[in-house]
Design an enzyme around this catalytic site. Structure first.
Site, PDB file in Angstrom:
ATOM      1  N   GLU A  51       0.864  -1.180   0.000  1.00  0.00           N
ATOM      2  CA  GLU A  51       0.000   0.000   0.000  1.00  0.00           C
ATOM      3  C   GLU A  51       0.900   1.228   0.000  1.00  0.00           C
ATOM      4  O   GLU A  51       1.753   1.365   0.880  1.00  0.00           O
ATOM      5  CB  GLU A  51      -0.852   0.065   1.272  1.00  0.00           C
ATOM      6  CG  GLU A  51      -2.075  -0.796   1.296  1.00  0.00           C
ATOM      7  CD  GLU A  51      -2.827  -0.585   2.614  1.00  0.00           C
ATOM      8  OE1 GLU A  51      -2.793   0.535   3.177  1.00  0.00           O
ATOM      9  OE2 GLU A  51      -3.432  -1.545   3.097  1.00  0.00           O
ATOM     10  N   ASP A  62      -5.740   8.499  10.198  1.00  0.00           N
ATOM     11  CA  ASP A  62      -4.384   8.118  10.565  1.00  0.00           C
ATOM     12  C   ASP A  62      -3.942   8.739  11.876  1.00  0.00           C
ATOM     13  O   ASP A  62      -4.319   9.851  12.230  1.00  0.00           O
ATOM     14  CB  ASP A  62      -3.414   8.523   9.447  1.00  0.00           C
ATOM     15  CG  ASP A  62      -3.658   7.712   8.185  1.00  0.00           C
ATOM     16  OD1 ASP A  62      -3.570   6.476   8.277  1.00  0.00           O
ATOM     17  OD2 ASP A  62      -3.962   8.294   7.136  1.00  0.00           O
TER      18      ASP A  62
END
Length: 256
Positions: A51, A62
């Site tokens: 990724e 995140d």
């Protein structure tokens, strides 16, 4: 084989050898923009699927590590166009399929008309878009579908059963099973209820299921073995690259 099918094929290949697949995440251009291709190659040599994080100003899913990496990459001038250019310049395509993990805005700014063809020509097999609800994804799904690219769907421990089944049926490549509510990066002990949730996801998913958020160690991978088809490692791997350690060796030691 459509590019999207290479993702599930890679995961099933790892499973056939008796282990969960390892999906490794790095933020494009971090910690050193000039060494991105080198870092990508090192990660790809140790994992089954890669990724690549497209940096964004507001990475709301995140935690601190990837926020910091994303900010530094943006300051260094990393963009989606730059990433695709770098991928095209790789001397050899990695064996591991490549996905781009991007928030929606950079994709819209690039243009949904040209993005799929240019991503496919750069060797991208699919996309993960954490801030795109399924109900609003028809345009992107159709655009990616024309080039055989995957759009991975995300589920969480609080996704209702009917919606869980729908998202698993709609996902391509794999189902991204978030291990907790909250943001990436915090270590999780993987309690029994998380394993039960992952078992529920696998029971309804027609494609491989990969667990992500907070997975940092071989012990956690061992605990998840038998409950998932793959494990996604993000913040911990970004920190390995940041420390200048051997990313290939670190990824390989996660195999159980």
């Amino acid at each position: 084989m459509a590019a999207r099918d290479s993702i599930s094929t890679a995961i099933k290949g790892a499973n056939a050898s008796g282990r969960p697949a390892i999906v490794g995440f790095l933020t494009a251009g971090f910690p050193d923009k000039a060494r991105f291709r080198e870092h990508l190659t090192a990660v790809a040599a140790g994992v089954d699927v890669v990724e690549i994080g497209v940096p964004f100003t507001d990475p709301m899913a995140d935690g601190a590590t990837i926020q910091r990496a994303s900010h530094a990459a943006l300051v260094a001038g990393v963009s989606l166009a730059w990433i695709l250019g770098e991928l095209r310049m790789l001397p050899a395509r990695p064996r591991a399929p490549l996905l781009l993990m991007s928030y929606l805005n950079p994709l819209l700014a690039y243009g949904l008309e040209r993005l799929p063809k240019e991503a496919a020509s750069a060797g991208v097999a699919g996309f993960i878009v954490p801030d795109l609800p399924y109900e609003e994804s028809a345009d992107l799904r159709a655009a990616l579908g024309r080039e055989g690219l995957a759009l991975v769907q995300m589920v969480t421990p609080v996704t209702p059963a009917a919606r869980l089944k729908m998202l698993c049926a709609a996902s391509e490549g794999f189902v991204y099973a978030v291990t907790m509510t909250g943001t990436t990066g915090k270590a999780v002990a993987v309690p029994d209820e998380v394993l039960a949730y992952l078992d529920r996801v696998r029971a309804v998913s027609p494609i491989p299921v990969c667990a992500g958020f907070g997975i940092r160690s071989r012990e956690q991978v061992a605990r998840l073995k038998g409950h998932v088809d793959g494990v996604i490692v993000g913040s911990a791997l970004v920190e390995v690259l940041e420390r200048g350690e051997d990313a290939t060796a670190w990824c390989l030691q996660l195999r159980v």
